[in-house]
Every structure is written in structure tokens, then in C-alpha cells.
Design a protein around this motif. Structure first.
Motif, PDB file in Angstrom:
ATOM      1  N   ALA A  18      26.422  44.437  47.767  1.00 26.37           N
ATOM      2  CA  ALA A  18      26.373  45.581  48.675  1.00 26.37           C
ATOM      3  C   ALA A  18      27.741  46.239  48.854  1.00 26.37           C
ATOM      4  N   HIS A  19      28.797  45.536  48.510  1.00 25.82           N
ATOM      5  CA  HIS A  19      30.160  46.040  48.659  1.00 25.82           C
ATOM      6  C   HIS A  19      30.950  45.697  47.403  1.00 25.82           C
ATOM      7  N   PRO A  20      32.072  46.378  47.161  1.00 34.39           N
ATOM      8  CA  PRO A  20      32.921  46.016  46.015  1.00 34.39           C
ATOM      9  C   PRO A  20      33.350  44.553  46.100  1.00 34.39           C
ATOM     10  N   VAL A  21      33.211  43.849  44.997  1.00 32.72           N
ATOM     11  CA  VAL A  21      33.576  42.430  44.951  1.00 32.72           C
ATOM     12  C   VAL A  21      35.029  42.309  44.515  1.00 32.72           C
ATOM     13  N   ASP A  22      35.803  41.590  45.308  1.00 31.15           N
ATOM     14  CA  ASP A  22      37.209  41.326  44.996  1.00 31.15           C
ATOM     15  C   ASP A  22      37.364  39.814  44.898  1.00 31.15           C
ATOM     16  N   ALA A  23      37.588  39.298  43.692  1.00 35.03           N
ATOM     17  CA  ALA A  23      37.580  37.851  43.516  1.00 35.03           C
ATOM     18  C   ALA A  23      38.493  37.426  42.383  1.00 35.03           C
ATOM     19  N   VAL A  24      38.933  36.175  42.463  1.00 32.31           N
ATOM     20  CA  VAL A  24      39.670  35.517  41.387  1.00 32.31           C
ATOM     21  C   VAL A  24      38.837  34.311  40.961  1.00 32.31           C
ATOM     22  N   VAL A  25      38.562  34.204  39.674  1.00 25.92           N
ATOM     23  CA  VAL A  25      37.609  33.234  39.163  1.00 25.92           C
ATOM     24  C   VAL A  25      38.294  32.287  38.176  1.00 25.92           C
ATOM     25  N   THR A  26      38.011  30.998  38.329  1.00 29.74           N
ATOM     26  CA  THR A  26      38.426  30.000  37.343  1.00 29.74           C
ATOM     27  C   THR A  26      37.181  29.544  36.591  1.00 29.74           C
ATOM     28  N   LEU A  27      37.172  29.757  35.294  1.00 25.89           N
ATOM     29  CA  LEU A  27      35.986  29.459  34.498  1.00 25.89           C
ATOM     30  C   LEU A  27      36.060  28.069  33.879  1.00 25.89           C
ATOM     31  N   PRO A  28      34.901  27.454  33.624  1.00 22.72           N
ATOM     32  CA  PRO A  28      34.890  26.212  32.845  1.00 22.72           C
ATOM     33  C   PRO A  28      35.388  26.470  31.423  1.00 22.72           C
ATOM     34  N   SER A 261      30.106  46.792  40.738  1.00 19.28           N
ATOM     35  CA  SER A 261      30.307  46.870  42.187  1.00 19.28           C
ATOM     36  C   SER A 261      31.466  47.786  42.567  1.00 19.28           C
ATOM     37  N   GLY A 262      32.240  48.235  41.575  1.00 16.81           N
ATOM     38  CA  GLY A 262      33.421  49.030  41.875  1.00 16.81           C
ATOM     39  C   GLY A 262      34.539  48.202  42.472  1.00 16.81           C
ATOM     40  N   GLY A 263      34.494  46.890  42.228  1.00 18.48           N
ATOM     41  CA  GLY A 263      35.501  45.987  42.769  1.00 18.48           C
ATOM     42  C   GLY A 263      36.516  45.578  41.733  1.00 18.48           C
ATOM     43  N   SER A 264      37.142  44.421  41.966  1.00 23.00           N
ATOM     44  CA  SER A 264      38.171  43.919  41.068  1.00 23.00           C
ATOM     45  C   SER A 264      37.991  42.412  40.927  1.00 23.00           C
ATOM     46  N   VAL A 265      37.874  41.941  39.703  1.00 24.79           N
ATOM     47  CA  VAL A 265      37.698  40.513  39.433  1.00 24.79           C
ATOM     48  C   VAL A 265      38.750  40.080  38.425  1.00 24.79           C
ATOM     49  N   THR A 266      39.422  38.982  38.733  1.00 30.34           N
ATOM     50  CA  THR A 266      40.417  38.395  37.839  1.00 30.34           C
ATOM     51  C   THR A 266      39.905  37.060  37.324  1.00 30.34           C
ATOM     52  N   VAL A 267      39.933  36.885  36.008  1.00 32.35           N
ATOM     53  CA  VAL A 267      39.623  35.599  35.395  1.00 32.35           C
ATOM     54  C   VAL A 267      40.936  34.922  35.065  1.00 32.35           C
ATOM     55  N   ARG A 268      41.174  33.785  35.709  1.00 26.89           N
ATOM     56  CA  ARG A 268      42.443  33.072  35.557  1.00 26.89           C
ATOM     57  C   ARG A 268      42.625  32.535  34.136  1.00 26.89           C
ATOM     58  N   ASP A 269      43.895  32.402  33.751  1.00 25.45           N
ATOM     59  CA  ASP A 269      44.300  31.695  32.529  1.00 25.45           C
ATOM     60  C   ASP A 269      43.745  32.319  31.256  1.00 25.45           C
ATOM     61  N   TRP A 270      43.583  33.637  31.269  1.00 25.31           N
ATOM     62  CA  TRP A 270      43.124  34.310  30.049  1.00 25.31           C
ATOM     63  C   TRP A 270      44.223  34.194  28.996  1.00 25.31           C
ATOM     64  N   PRO A 271      43.915  33.661  27.815  1.00 21.91           N
ATOM     65  CA  PRO A 271      44.981  33.437  26.827  1.00 21.91           C
ATOM     66  C   PRO A 271      45.527  34.739  26.251  1.00 21.91           C
ATOM     67  N   ARG A 272      46.820  34.733  25.961  1.00 18.16           N
ATOM     68  CA  ARG A 272      47.445  35.906  25.344  1.00 18.16           C
ATOM     69  C   ARG A 272      46.995  36.067  23.894  1.00 18.16           C
ATOM     70  N   SER A 273      46.703  34.957  23.263  1.00 18.14           N
ATOM     71  CA  SER A 273      46.218  34.980  21.885  1.00 18.14           C
ATOM     72  C   SER A 273      45.080  33.982  21.771  1.00 18.14           C
ATOM     73  N   THR A 274      43.983  34.384  21.144  1.00 15.16           N
ATOM     74  CA  THR A 274      42.809  33.518  21.075  1.00 15.16           C
ATOM     75  C   THR A 274      41.921  33.938  19.918  1.00 15.16           C
ATOM     76  N   THR A 275      41.113  32.993  19.442  1.00 17.13           N
ATOM     77  CA  THR A 275      40.100  33.307  18.431  1.00 17.13           C
ATOM     78  C   THR A 275      38.727  33.500  19.063  1.00 17.13           C
ATOM     79  N   GLN A 276      38.628  33.427  20.390  1.00 21.86           N
ATOM     80  CA  GLN A 276      37.331  33.557  21.052  1.00 21.86           C
ATOM     81  C   GLN A 276      36.814  34.999  21.003  1.00 21.86           C
TER      82      GLN A 276
END
Length: 431
Positions: A18-28, A261-276
């Protein structure tokens, strides 16, 4: 809960943002990296540790398969310790719905001296594996069957050599042979011949790049200088402790949440270089109108309030298609997703499934042999079926974040790569 029980469970109400989502996420951790690391550790020349291993159904199935063959996988802590063992007994491998188990383990099972039987969930019997089994036969391995259920009868060694495969349906056919190849007497020289397919190309090439990079980290000599040819020299596989990156494809729904949502989400530890393959989300979301920044903390995506349509070839990153298609269904201009005919052979026929489920929610979708065209239209609520496919569930929750009353059938299938995804997702939106 069993697959049958999950399928009978009441559909899960996807929370609306219902509102812009502002979050920082740590993924498995990455499933693709975890299962490759586990397999290489099981054929290495000594014990090693897989750090930040993903704990999910697919990785547990891989650990169980390698244990059945004779290795020891201690998964009692966050970091998993793998001790290679003699592959000397008969065993049964449950593939579940894990393509990496069904395709990666048989080439290693050829090194056993026992009969290794393979089976999996009912839908898994429809997924292609015949090219891998035919390749093993040509390399000197005895195989009973051409699809699940099948069995590999090992003699303790594999002659190896040159093999030609048609990997148009899955890059995993190539990776499967490369991962075991160093342990074969003559190594392996894999050549792709795609004359039987429309495009003739190997899909999801970043996954083969991932395999090659991990083999080299383990001291294996790999020559990939020629197009459609990969040569692995025979020799030892060095024991190496591996740190698993976050699963960037699993980032798709979370970054999409910022977009819708028009918000801002950060995914932690995104690699600078990756084959994913998931790293392509940076360019895709930028093209669709989001602000994307790779900062020290991770990858931050900020939605603009408007989603632009996109015309894109997703051949190399087909696993992102469900999430991208969901965003396209919410965009303000038409979108064309191309080059993805191979995803018809994933956990389900993802092209047909996306066309069916998005249309059921009011989307204007045209299905093509190798893609989808999605025209802008108003969506409404309803049941979104997942076909026991975690990526389909990701598409469903993205739609549900922007549309009232979307119900997700078998949301528990997300446990394939993200345990308690539903609870985590709800916490982000409602928290």
C-alpha cells in the motif's frame, strides 16, 4: 509438508504494497553455486568447506545424493564440510525437482562401483536428461533408461574422451559433463551440436561460465577458447574452501518490489564481478525505468512510479523470465520477451504457464514459440497457480504487491531456493 499436501493447501493471499517499500535485504546463498561447490568438493582430493551454503530442498537433495554415493556432507552448521569418500556401494538418489541433481550427479555416479538409481517428483520425469545419459554411454558408462527413473552402473572409472551433445534445451547438459570430467581417464572434450533446435544456441551461457570458473578455482585445466567446445583435462580436483555468493536470481522479486511500489530496496553483498545470470537485473530494471546503483552496501533499486515496457532477448538469463514478465504485465507500454523457448523444459513450461496465469488475472498476453508479448491492461485479483515452480511463485507475489486479492497456490514451492520466503516477503511489505 509433502508436495501433495502443499498443493492441497489453501492459496496464500499475496500482500499488497500500500506504500513505497524501503528495505535492505540479505539473501540466502546461490543454489547454482552451492550445488556445484558441493559436487566438486565430493570429488576433490581432500576435505573442504562450503561457506554460507544455501540450505534448501535442492541443496539438501544434492547433499543427500553425494552422501548416498559415499561422501560425507556435514550440514549441521551454516558452513558445510564435505569429505570425499569411496564411491563403492549401490545407492538410490532422489532428484526431487532439482535439475542440478538429476543432471550433475549421474556423471559422478559413473565413477562408482555400484548401481546408482535415480528418480524424483512426478513432474521431474518430464524434464529432459536424455542428452546427458546418451553422452555418458558414449564415454563408456553403462546407463539403464533414457529418462527418470534411470540407473547408472559404474565400474570405478570412466574412459572419457570426446562427446557431442545437443545442449539447446539446457546448459546443464554441458556443465554436468564438465564437473566430473577431470576425474575421467582421458578427461572430457564436450562439443555442442544444436542442429536439431531452431536457434542452435546453448541457453544460459553464464551458468557454463560459472562451471568453468569454479573448475579453475579447484585447479582443473579447462579450455573454452573455441565456440561450442569445452575441454577438461584429466587430473586431480583440488580441495578448496568456497564462499557462496547471494542468489542474485532470487533477488528478482525483491528488486521488483521497489519497482512496483515506487520504493527503494537494497540487496546486500551484491558482487562486483560474478558469473550469475541474476546480475542482468541491473540492466533490465534500468531499462524499465528504475534507478539502479551498485554501492558498497549492495545493489539498490529505486522505483520511479512508472514501469516502462521492454523488448529483450532473455536467452542467456531465462530464469529471470517469470519475474520480468510480471513486471511487464504491470508496465505502461507493450513488452516483448524473446529467445526463451528452452524455459518450456524448466520446472514447468514457463512460457505457457506465464501466459495462462497472467491472462487469468486480466493481462493481454500472446504466447510465441520462444517468448511472450504482453500488452498493457488493467489487472485484477484471482488465483495464480505455480505448478510447483518457485520462479512462478515469484511472478505471483510481484503481481500481488501491485494488485489486490492475488492468491498464490502452493507458495511453499519457494522453499526450493529460499526457506520461509512467504514470511520474509510479508514482513517486508507489512513491516
Amino acid at each position: 509438508m509433502t508436495d501433495a499436501a502443499e498443493a492441497r493447501a489453501e492459496p496464500w493471499p499475496a500482500p499488497r504494497a500500500a506504500h513505497p517499500v524501503d528495505a535492505v535485504v540479505t539473501l540466502p546463498g546461490s543454489k547454482s553455486l552451492t550445488n556445484r561447490a558441493l559436487l566438486l568438493a565430493a570429488v576433490a582430493d581432500g576435505p573442504s568447506v562450503v561457506r554460507r551454503a544455501l540450505r534448501s530442498r535442492d541443496t539438501t537433495l544434492m547433499a543427500d545424493a553425494l552422501t548416498a554415493l559415499g561422501s560425507t556432507v556435514d550440514a549441521s552448521a551454516d558452513d558445510w564440510t564435505v569429505t570425499p569418500g569411496a564411491f563403492g556401494t549401490a545407492a538410490t538418489v532422489d532428484c526431487g525437482l532439482a535439475g542440478t541433481v538429476m543432471r550433475f550427479v549421474p556423471p559422478v555416479a559413473g565413477l562408482s562401483t555400484g548401481r546408482i538409481s535415480f528418480d524424483g517428483d512426478p513432474h521431474m520425469r518430464k524434464r529432459p536428461v536424455g542428452e546427458v545419459l546418451a553422452a555418458l554411454r558414449s564415454l563408456g558408462v553403462e546407463v539403464d533408461g533414457d529418462a527418470l527413473p534411470f540407473a547408472v552402473r559404474g565400474t570405478g572409472s570412466v574412459p572419457g574422451g570426446t562427446v557431442v551433445v545437443d545442449a539447446s534445451a539446457s546448459s546443464q547438459f554441458i556443465s554436468a559433463l564438465l564437473l566430473a570430467g577431470a576425474r575421467y581417464d582421458a578427461g572430457v572434450d564436450v562439443r555442442h551440436d544444436g542442429r536439431s533446435s531452431n536457434s542452435g544456441q546453448v541457453p544460459s551461457l553464464p551458468h557454463i561460465d560459472m562451471t568453468v570458473a569454479m573448475l579453475r578455482e579447484h585447479g582443473v585445466e579447462v579450455d573454452n577458447g573455441d565456440a561450442n567446445r569445452w575441454r577438461v583435462a584429466p587430473g586431480p580436483v583440488r580441495a578448496v574452501d568456497t564462499v557462496i555468493e547471494p542468489d542474485l536470481s532470487n533477488a528478482a522479486p525483491f528488486l521488483a518490489l521497489a519497482a512496483v511500489s515506487g520504493g527503494s530496496v537494497t540487496v546486500r553483498d551484491w558482487p562486483r564481478s560474478t558469473t550469475q545470470a541474476g546480475d542482468a537485473l541491473r540492466e533490465i530494471l534500468t531499462t524499465m525505468g528504475c534507478e539502479v546503483e551498485l554501492a558498497d552496501e549492495g545493489l539498490r533499486v529505486t522505483g520511479s512510479g512508472t514501469l516502462l515496457g521492454i523488448d529483450i532477448d532473455l536467452h542467456d538469463v531465462g530464469e529471470l523470465t517469470p519475474a520480468v514478465a510480471a513486471l511487464c504485465a504491470l508496465a505502461e507500454a507493450p513488452s516483448h520477451l524473446r529467445g526463451i523457448g528452452h524455459i518450456r523444459g524448466h520446472e514447468t513450461d514457463r512460457i505457457a504457464a506465464l501466459a495462462t496465469e497472467l491472462t487469468a488475472l486480466g493481462a493481454d498476453v500472446t504466447e510465441h514459440a520462444d517468448g511472450l508479448t504482453i500488452e498493457p491492461t488493467a489487472l485484477h485479483g484471482g488465483v495464480f497457480h505455480t505448478y510447483a515452480d518457485h520462479r512462478m511463485a515469484h511472478a505471483a507475489v510481484i503481481i500481488g504487491a501491485a494488485v489486490d486479492d492475488v492468491l498464490v497456490e502452493n507458495v511453499a514451492t519457494t522453499g526450493k531456493t529460499f526457506p520461509d520466503f512467504a514470511g520474509f516477503w510479508s514482513g517486508l511489505i507489512r513491516g
